[in-house]
Write a protein that holds these residues in place. Structure first.
Motif, PDB file in Angstrom:
ATOM      1  N   ALA A  84       0.851  -1.246   0.023  1.00  0.00           N
ATOM      2  CA  ALA A  84       0.091   0.100   0.079  1.00  0.00           C
ATOM      3  C   ALA A  84       0.944   1.162  -0.039  1.00  0.00           C
ATOM      4  O   ALA A  84       1.936   1.108   0.473  1.00  0.00           O
ATOM      5  CB  ALA A  84      -1.014   0.059   1.271  1.00  0.00           C
ATOM      6  N   SER A  85       0.411   2.366  -0.385  1.00  0.00           N
ATOM      7  CA  SER A  85       1.114   3.661  -0.559  1.00  0.00           C
ATOM      8  C   SER A  85       0.534   4.383   0.572  1.00  0.00           C
ATOM      9  O   SER A  85       1.296   5.103   0.937  1.00  0.00           O
ATOM     10  CB  SER A  85       0.971   4.142  -1.945  1.00  0.00           C
ATOM     11  N   ASP A  86      -0.676   4.322   0.938  1.00  0.00           N
ATOM     12  CA  ASP A  86      -1.101   5.161   2.210  1.00  0.00           C
ATOM     13  C   ASP A  86      -2.064   4.381   2.883  1.00  0.00           C
ATOM     14  O   ASP A  86      -2.883   3.518   2.356  1.00  0.00           O
ATOM     15  CB  ASP A  86      -1.319   6.476   1.845  1.00  0.00           C
ATOM     16  N   ILE A  87      -2.381   4.875   4.118  1.00  0.00           N
ATOM     17  CA  ILE A  87      -3.163   4.128   5.253  1.00  0.00           C
ATOM     18  C   ILE A  87      -4.115   5.323   5.750  1.00  0.00           C
ATOM     19  O   ILE A  87      -3.562   6.463   5.933  1.00  0.00           O
ATOM     20  CB  ILE A  87      -2.392   3.514   6.499  1.00  0.00           C
ATOM     21  N   HIS A  88      -5.282   5.032   5.539  1.00  0.00           N
ATOM     22  CA  HIS A  88      -6.601   6.002   5.964  1.00  0.00           C
ATOM     23  C   HIS A  88      -7.225   5.413   7.085  1.00  0.00           C
ATOM     24  O   HIS A  88      -7.818   4.505   7.186  1.00  0.00           O
ATOM     25  CB  HIS A  88      -7.374   6.331   4.554  1.00  0.00           C
ATOM     26  N   LEU A  89      -7.275   6.354   8.208  1.00  0.00           N
ATOM     27  CA  LEU A  89      -7.792   6.090   9.414  1.00  0.00           C
ATOM     28  C   LEU A  89      -8.978   7.176   9.312  1.00  0.00           C
ATOM     29  O   LEU A  89      -8.967   8.393   9.697  1.00  0.00           O
ATOM     30  CB  LEU A  89      -7.037   6.213  10.715  1.00  0.00           C
ATOM     31  N   GLU A  90     -10.396   6.475   9.268  1.00  0.00           N
ATOM     32  CA  GLU A  90     -11.166   7.554   8.733  1.00  0.00           C
ATOM     33  C   GLU A  90     -12.467   7.222   9.787  1.00  0.00           C
ATOM     34  O   GLU A  90     -13.148   6.226   9.856  1.00  0.00           O
ATOM     35  CB  GLU A  90     -11.786   7.245   7.555  1.00  0.00           C
ATOM     36  N   PRO A  91     -12.783   8.391  10.755  1.00  0.00           N
ATOM     37  CA  PRO A  91     -13.932   8.455  11.576  1.00  0.00           C
ATOM     38  C   PRO A  91     -15.163   8.391  11.081  1.00  0.00           C
ATOM     39  O   PRO A  91     -15.413   9.156   9.845  1.00  0.00           O
ATOM     40  CB  PRO A  91     -13.740   9.413  12.494  1.00  0.00           C
ATOM     41  N   GLN A  92     -16.259   7.484  11.166  1.00  0.00           N
ATOM     42  CA  GLN A  92     -17.552   7.547  10.507  1.00  0.00           C
ATOM     43  C   GLN A  92     -18.482   7.800  11.866  1.00  0.00           C
ATOM     44  O   GLN A  92     -18.183   7.763  13.002  1.00  0.00           O
ATOM     45  CB  GLN A  92     -17.907   6.164   9.683  1.00  0.00           C
ATOM     46  N   GLU A  93     -19.625   7.813  11.483  1.00  0.00           N
ATOM     47  CA  GLU A  93     -20.772   8.353  12.710  1.00  0.00           C
ATOM     48  C   GLU A  93     -20.667   7.135  13.842  1.00  0.00           C
ATOM     49  O   GLU A  93     -20.463   7.511  14.794  1.00  0.00           O
ATOM     50  CB  GLU A  93     -21.809   8.054  12.075  1.00  0.00           C
ATOM     51  N   LYS A  94     -20.907   5.538  13.371  1.00  0.00           N
ATOM     52  CA  LYS A  94     -20.952   4.777  14.185  1.00  0.00           C
ATOM     53  C   LYS A  94     -19.622   3.950  14.561  1.00  0.00           C
ATOM     54  O   LYS A  94     -19.562   3.120  15.351  1.00  0.00           O
ATOM     55  CB  LYS A  94     -22.073   3.972  14.021  1.00  0.00           C
ATOM     56  N   PHE A  95     -18.688   3.832  13.570  1.00  0.00           N
ATOM     57  CA  PHE A  95     -17.293   3.402  13.918  1.00  0.00           C
ATOM     58  C   PHE A  95     -16.339   3.980  13.151  1.00  0.00           C
ATOM     59  O   PHE A  95     -16.661   5.153  12.654  1.00  0.00           O
ATOM     60  CB  PHE A  95     -17.763   2.041  13.192  1.00  0.00           C
ATOM     61  N   TRP A  96     -15.178   3.426  13.122  1.00  0.00           N
ATOM     62  CA  TRP A  96     -13.956   4.185  12.343  1.00  0.00           C
ATOM     63  C   TRP A  96     -13.480   3.050  11.256  1.00  0.00           C
ATOM     64  O   TRP A  96     -13.485   1.849  11.773  1.00  0.00           O
ATOM     65  CB  TRP A  96     -13.046   4.889  12.843  1.00  0.00           C
ATOM     66  N   ARG A  97     -13.072   3.212  10.037  1.00  0.00           N
ATOM     67  CA  ARG A  97     -12.415   2.105   9.252  1.00  0.00           C
ATOM     68  C   ARG A  97     -11.166   2.404   8.695  1.00  0.00           C
ATOM     69  O   ARG A  97     -10.646   3.608   8.837  1.00  0.00           O
ATOM     70  CB  ARG A  97     -13.316   2.108   8.063  1.00  0.00           C
ATOM     71  N   VAL A  98     -10.430   1.409   8.272  1.00  0.00           N
ATOM     72  CA  VAL A  98      -9.061   1.714   7.851  1.00  0.00           C
ATOM     73  C   VAL A  98      -9.118   1.303   6.531  1.00  0.00           C
ATOM     74  O   VAL A  98      -9.813   0.384   5.780  1.00  0.00           O
ATOM     75  CB  VAL A  98      -8.275   0.403   8.461  1.00  0.00           C
ATOM     76  N   ARG A  99      -8.544   2.220   5.636  1.00  0.00           N
ATOM     77  CA  ARG A  99      -8.350   1.542   4.115  1.00  0.00           C
ATOM     78  C   ARG A  99      -7.099   1.930   3.790  1.00  0.00           C
ATOM     79  O   ARG A  99      -6.233   2.823   4.056  1.00  0.00           O
ATOM     80  CB  ARG A  99      -9.320   2.805   3.425  1.00  0.00           C
ATOM     81  N   PHE A 100      -6.729   0.934   3.120  1.00  0.00           N
ATOM     82  CA  PHE A 100      -5.162   1.011   2.337  1.00  0.00           C
ATOM     83  C   PHE A 100      -5.371   1.586   0.807  1.00  0.00           C
ATOM     84  O   PHE A 100      -6.538   1.062   0.347  1.00  0.00           O
ATOM     85  CB  PHE A 100      -4.724  -0.420   2.269  1.00  0.00           C
ATOM     86  N   ARG A 101      -4.500   2.307   0.257  1.00  0.00           N
ATOM     87  CA  ARG A 101      -4.525   2.484  -1.062  1.00  0.00           C
ATOM     88  C   ARG A 101      -3.431   1.483  -1.711  1.00  0.00           C
ATOM     89  O   ARG A 101      -2.372   1.389  -1.429  1.00  0.00           O
ATOM     90  CB  ARG A 101      -4.070   3.960  -1.489  1.00  0.00           C
ATOM     91  N   ILE A 102      -3.946   0.490  -2.458  1.00  0.00           N
ATOM     92  CA  ILE A 102      -3.209  -0.367  -3.163  1.00  0.00           C
ATOM     93  C   ILE A 102      -3.060  -0.463  -4.726  1.00  0.00           C
ATOM     94  O   ILE A 102      -4.405  -0.406  -5.213  1.00  0.00           O
ATOM     95  CB  ILE A 102      -3.681  -1.913  -2.534  1.00  0.00           C
ATOM     96  N   ASN A 103      -2.012  -0.125  -5.420  1.00  0.00           N
ATOM     97  CA  ASN A 103      -2.142  -0.231  -6.678  1.00  0.00           C
ATOM     98  C   ASN A 103      -3.083   1.004  -7.111  1.00  0.00           C
ATOM     99  O   ASN A 103      -3.664   0.846  -8.108  1.00  0.00           O
ATOM    100  CB  ASN A 103      -2.619  -1.510  -7.485  1.00  0.00           C
ATOM    101  N   GLY A 104      -3.055   2.208  -6.293  1.00  0.00           N
ATOM    102  CA  GLY A 104      -3.690   3.171  -6.686  1.00  0.00           C
ATOM    103  C   GLY A 104      -5.098   3.196  -6.355  1.00  0.00           C
ATOM    104  O   GLY A 104      -6.018   4.331  -6.627  1.00  0.00           O
ATOM    105  N   LYS A 105      -5.540   2.210  -5.903  1.00  0.00           N
ATOM    106  CA  LYS A 105      -7.137   2.205  -5.367  1.00  0.00           C
ATOM    107  C   LYS A 105      -7.364   1.969  -3.870  1.00  0.00           C
ATOM    108  O   LYS A 105      -6.547   1.177  -3.318  1.00  0.00           O
ATOM    109  CB  LYS A 105      -7.651   0.986  -5.998  1.00  0.00           C
ATOM    110  N   LEU A 106      -8.337   2.561  -3.334  1.00  0.00           N
ATOM    111  CA  LEU A 106      -8.638   2.336  -2.115  1.00  0.00           C
ATOM    112  C   LEU A 106      -9.146   1.416  -1.629  1.00  0.00           C
ATOM    113  O   LEU A 106     -10.174   0.780  -2.445  1.00  0.00           O
ATOM    114  CB  LEU A 106      -9.443   3.885  -1.613  1.00  0.00           C
TER     115      LEU A 106
END
Ligand SMILES: [Zn+2]
Length: 382
Positions: A22-44
């Motif tokens: 992955a080129s980046d890690i996204h730690l994203e707060p949502q209303e009821k949970f938080w999620r982790v997304r990776f950008r792999i080969n340009g796609k989240l």
């Protein structure tokens, strides 16, 4: 070593991300949970969702390792974290934290520290003649070397590899970038932040007074930076820069549009490398596939040529792909003068590798799928 669950969780997330390329890690707060997304080969890609309570302590840990104030929760903050995996491998992680509606979130951009042995082959430049030609070109004392392509096509990675090849202690190398993307020893890097009163152009003018031999101007984006780049290349500096352009031919018209005369372009450019990234097929599960007739015709390949398409296996986590490679064209112009009015044709004639030839090599080696090359055609990259 602290082995509390939060410390472990953050380390595990980074290790999982680098393990999956992955080129980046996204730690994203949502209303009821938080999620982790990776950008792999340009796609989240969504990796996991966690309970909301876990994010604040994780962000506190992130602030500690990236030396950010723990008590700041209202303003964006940027930090840096050197993440050491083992003796050989350290990652330079750029951390950006921003308060969102549902709390603070973070993006971690993963940069690998440059190794001691810069290697064009490992980026996907597998043609020995091209590598030798690039090396000869960057060994010139002055001139302009352009790497062109769209955002995220690996231009900086290629330029840093070239800068490392020149970084033997005998040259003063300075970069001006917005922002600096790599951590490199022995190279003076200037991070331009317009909001801190240092503009690209003013930084460049100051840097020329530092008597560099080699200069990397992050991007030629306007008339002013184009003029400074050309001026520097004319006055005894070897200048690397990047441009947004589809190919070698597009690069020339792009500079002309920035009010630089053909005469000056012809006098300064030593080489143009146009590149983009293509997904590599997982070698463990790729499947044979007939070459689509449309592509056979365009690339002048026999329809009986074996090509491959992605499969699914454990090694590639069922994605069918494994990393990316460059797909490129290269025009060395060193020492080959021409009349200004013939510049465009001349530069096209100087190409010793074209996108078509590069596509043929990648297909014949079974490294990429015919479909991904066809997508390139659809995007008019040739
Ligand atoms: Zn596989």
């Amino acid at each position: 070593m602290d082995d509390s669950p939060i410390v472990q969780l953050l380390d595990d997330l980074v290790l999982a991300a680098v393990g999956r390329g992955a080129s980046d890690i996204h730690l994203e707060p949502q209303e009821k949970f938080w999620r982790v997304r990776f950008r792999i080969n340009g796609k989240l890609v969504v990796v996991r969702e966690f309970a909301r309570e876990l994010l604040p302590p994780l962000l506190s840990r992130l602030k500690i390792v990236s030396q950010l104030p723990l008590d700041e929760h209202r303003r964006p903050a940027e930090g840096k974290w050197l993440f050491r995996v083992n003796e050989q491998t350290t990652y330079d992680i750029r951390v950006s934290i921003i308060p969102f509606l549902y709390g603070e979130g973070a993006v971690l951009r993963i940069l690998k520290l440059l190794g001691m042995q810069p290697d064009l082959r490992s980026l996907g430049f597998r043609d020995d003649a091209v590598c030798a030609s690039i090396h000869r070109t960057i060994s010139e004392r002055s001139g302009l070397f352009l790497v062109v392509g769209s955002t995220g096509c690996g231009k900086s990675t290629t330029i840093y590899t070239l800068l490392q090849m020149l970084n033997d202690g005998s040259r003063k190398i300075i970069t001006v970038e917005d922002p600096v993307e790599y951590a490199a020893k022995g190279i003076s890097q200037v991070n331009v932040a317009a909001n801190q009163g240092l503009s690209f152009a003013s930084a460049l003018r100051a840097i020329l007074r530092q008597a560099p031999n080699v200069l990397f101007i992050g991007e030629i984006r306007d008339q002013e930076t184009a003029a400074i780049a050309i001026q520097a290349a004319l006055t005894g500096h070897f200048v690397f820069s990047t441009l947004h352009a589809d190919g070698v031919a597009g690069a020339v018209s792009r500079i002309e549009n920035l009010q630089i005369s053909k005469c000056l372009i012809g006098a300064t450019i030593r080489g143009i490398l146009a590149q983009r990234l293509v997904r590599c097929l997982c070698p463990h599960c790729r499947r044979q596939y007939p070459l689509p007739p449309a592509l056979a015709q365009r690339l002048a390949l026999d329809e009986s040529v074996r090509t491959f398409q992605p499969g699914k296996c454990e090694k590639c986590r069922q994605s069918g792909y494994d990393g990316r490679t460059v797909h490129y064209e290269w025009a060395p112009l060193a020492g080959k003068g021409t009349q200004p009015e013939k510049l465009q044709n001349h530069i096209n004639d100087c190409r010793t590798m074209t996108f078509s030839a590069s596509a043929r090599q990648l297909l014949l080696e079974g490294r990429v799928s015919a479909d991904d090359i066809l997508v390139d055609y659809a995007n008019k990259f040739y």
